[in-house]
Scaffold this active site. Structure first.
Site, PDB file in Angstrom:
ATOM      1  N   ASP A 337       0.878  -1.181   0.000  1.00 19.77           N
ATOM      2  CA  ASP A 337       0.000   0.000   0.000  1.00 19.77           C
ATOM      3  C   ASP A 337       0.908   1.221   0.000  1.00 19.77           C
ATOM      4  O   ASP A 337       1.165   1.824   1.040  1.00 19.77           O
ATOM      5  CB  ASP A 337      -0.904  -0.048   1.222  1.00 19.77           C
ATOM      6  CG  ASP A 337      -1.922   1.076   1.239  1.00 19.77           C
ATOM      7  OD1 ASP A 337      -2.114   1.722   0.198  1.00 19.77           O
ATOM      8  OD2 ASP A 337      -2.529   1.314   2.297  1.00 19.77           O
ATOM      9  N   CYS A 390      -4.129   4.956  -3.086  1.00 20.39           N
ATOM     10  CA  CYS A 390      -5.375   5.718  -2.988  1.00 20.39           C
ATOM     11  C   CYS A 390      -5.296   6.879  -3.972  1.00 20.39           C
ATOM     12  O   CYS A 390      -5.630   8.016  -3.659  1.00 20.39           O
ATOM     13  CB  CYS A 390      -5.633   6.201  -1.561  1.00 20.39           C
ATOM     14  SG  CYS A 390      -4.299   7.150  -0.808  1.00 20.39           S
TER      15      CYS A 390
END
Length: 442
Positions: A337, A390
């Site tokens: 991530d 994101c």
């Protein structure tokens, strides 16, 4: 916003303003906006504010936060309007006070008189009150000319979309059909999304407790609970007991797409604050290592693990520096991530739109490539790595993964939902996320 070095401009609200007054909230929010204009993140500005004023009542905090976040979501429109009403920008924090007041006039037109009156009261406490009269005149002119100013703002690219020009142009190029919807979503208030800890409760039990507490929720296809109206976590039944976590619905796909199973050795390479770490452990009984470069943020990981009754090895380390943390044993699953522009979560972090620069995307992409190269070395043959951001920008997402796969013949891209890349665009139910699942040849 300024390209100058970051500096502190936080304004201490004068004591003669009642803490529960709108004027107090306006001037305090203005100080936060001035901080961001000066290059500071809203997160850091808020941390300093609450450290200085730890006894601020919850209701006052809420009013300040609503004004600060709302003003930043609309940032760009207020300055356009002020350019029409002022010959030159006013000094900070007066300029930011007008930004906040204009935001409230736009969102609360029913309280226009009160907003102007309280904004003028707030202006009287700044810079020896020199701009009290100017503030009064500007805001009253804004009301008189509201129709004309609104039409002019709607015809201006930045004022209409509340994003910087480079950001708008990039989205137009990469999403010719969806760019407007992405921009609109970035300016909205995000939903409050929850994840059920299946080790401590069931979804049905949680839904029953929410019904008893008169907290309406709906359930998304991936199991995420969306509250009809956000509330403080202290009001969530079962939160303190570890039955629930706050996590965006799009972020909850990470652990679900990683394809974990009991007994596996798993790495969460950029783990703070630990939401995805905990979700993985809720889904499978695995041996998990969680890394983050910031020692203070690793404490957040440990706190979340403790609240949820979970266990993992938590280390403060840069995942690229293998000698600092890796014991030589390969991992069956890796969640990467990676740091990114956060362009998919700007409604939660509206300062990002204005603190980022177009050149930052290439810098993030370079860092992401370094992380991928390092983590590929510690992935076991036959193992899987989920790359996640994101972001909605292709340079950090599909282009990054295509380039990595081209460099590594032992990399196989696995489909997610029938697609090699999975780009969730921001919408009513979730923020913007990108996922790509990679398998290392055995």
């Amino acid at each position: 916003m300024t390209d100058q070095p970051r500096s502190r401009r936080l304004v201490a609200a004068p004591s003669r303003l009642p803490e529960d007054s709108l004027a107090y909230a306006l001037v305090t929010a203005a100080g936060l906006i001035a901080d961001v204009v000066g290059g500071l993140t809203l997160t850091d500005a808020l941390a300093t504010l609450w450290a200085r004023r730890p006894d601020t009542p919850p209701g006052v905090r809420g009013a300040i936060l609503d004004l600060a976040y709302g003003t930043l979501r609309d940032y760009g429109r207020q300055d356009f309007i002020l350019d029409q009403l002022l010959q030159n920008p006013l000094p900070e924090p007066v300029q930011s006070l007008l930004r906040v007041a204009l935001h409230r006039l736009d969102t609360r037109p029913d309280t226009a008189h009160t907003t102007v009156d309280q904004a003028v009261e707030a202006a009287a406490t700044l810079l020896e009150g020199k701009f009290k009269g100017v503030a009064n005149g500007v805001l009253r002119n804004a009301l008189r000319q509201a129709t004309e100013l609104r039409a002019a703002a709607d015809a201006d690219m930045v004022a209409e979309h509340r994003h910087p020009p480079w950001w708008i142009r990039r989205l137009k190029t990469q999403y010719p059909k969806d760019w407007r919807a992405i921009l609109v979503a970035g300016n909205t208030h995000p939903p409050m999304a929850l994840r059920v800890n299946s080790l401590r409760s069931s979804r049905d039990e949680v839904l029953e407790s929410f019904a008893d507490a008169n907290l309406p929720v709906r359930v998304l296809a991936n199991g995420t609970l969306i509250l009809e109206k956000p509330v403080p976590v202290g009001r969530l039944p079962g939160f303190a007991e570890g039955c629930l976590s706050v996590q965006d619905a799009g972020a909850q796909f990470a652990a679900q797409h990683l394809d974990v199973d009991d007994g596996q050795r798993v790495l969460d390479a950029c783990a703070a604050p630990g939401s995805k770490t905990c979700h993985i452990l809720e889904l499978a009984d695995v041996e998990l290592t969680a890394l983050d470069t910031d020692a203070s943020r690793t404490r957040r990981i440990s706190e979340n693990l403790t609240r949820l009754g979970l266990s993992a090895t938590v280390k403060a380390a840069d995942c690229r520096n293998l000698d600092a943390w890796w014991d030589g044993r390969p991992f069956d699953r890796i969640l990467a991530d990676v740091p990114c522009s956060a362009s998919g979560v700007v409604r939660r972090n509206p300062d990002i739109k204005w603190l980022r620069r177009g050149g930052d995307i290439a810098r993030f992409a370079s860092q992401q490539a370094e992380i991928l190269e390092a983590l590929w070395r510690v992935l076991a043959p036959g193992g899987k790595m989920l790359y996640a951001t994101c972001s909605v920008f292709a340079e950090e997402n599909g282009e990054q993964i295509a380039a990595f796969a081209a460099r590594h013949p032992d990399c196989r891209r696995l489909p997610i939902g029938g697609q090699l890349d999975c780009q969730y665009l921001p919408c009513t139910d979730h923020d913007g996320f990108f996922y790509a699942l990679l398998e290392k040849a055995a």
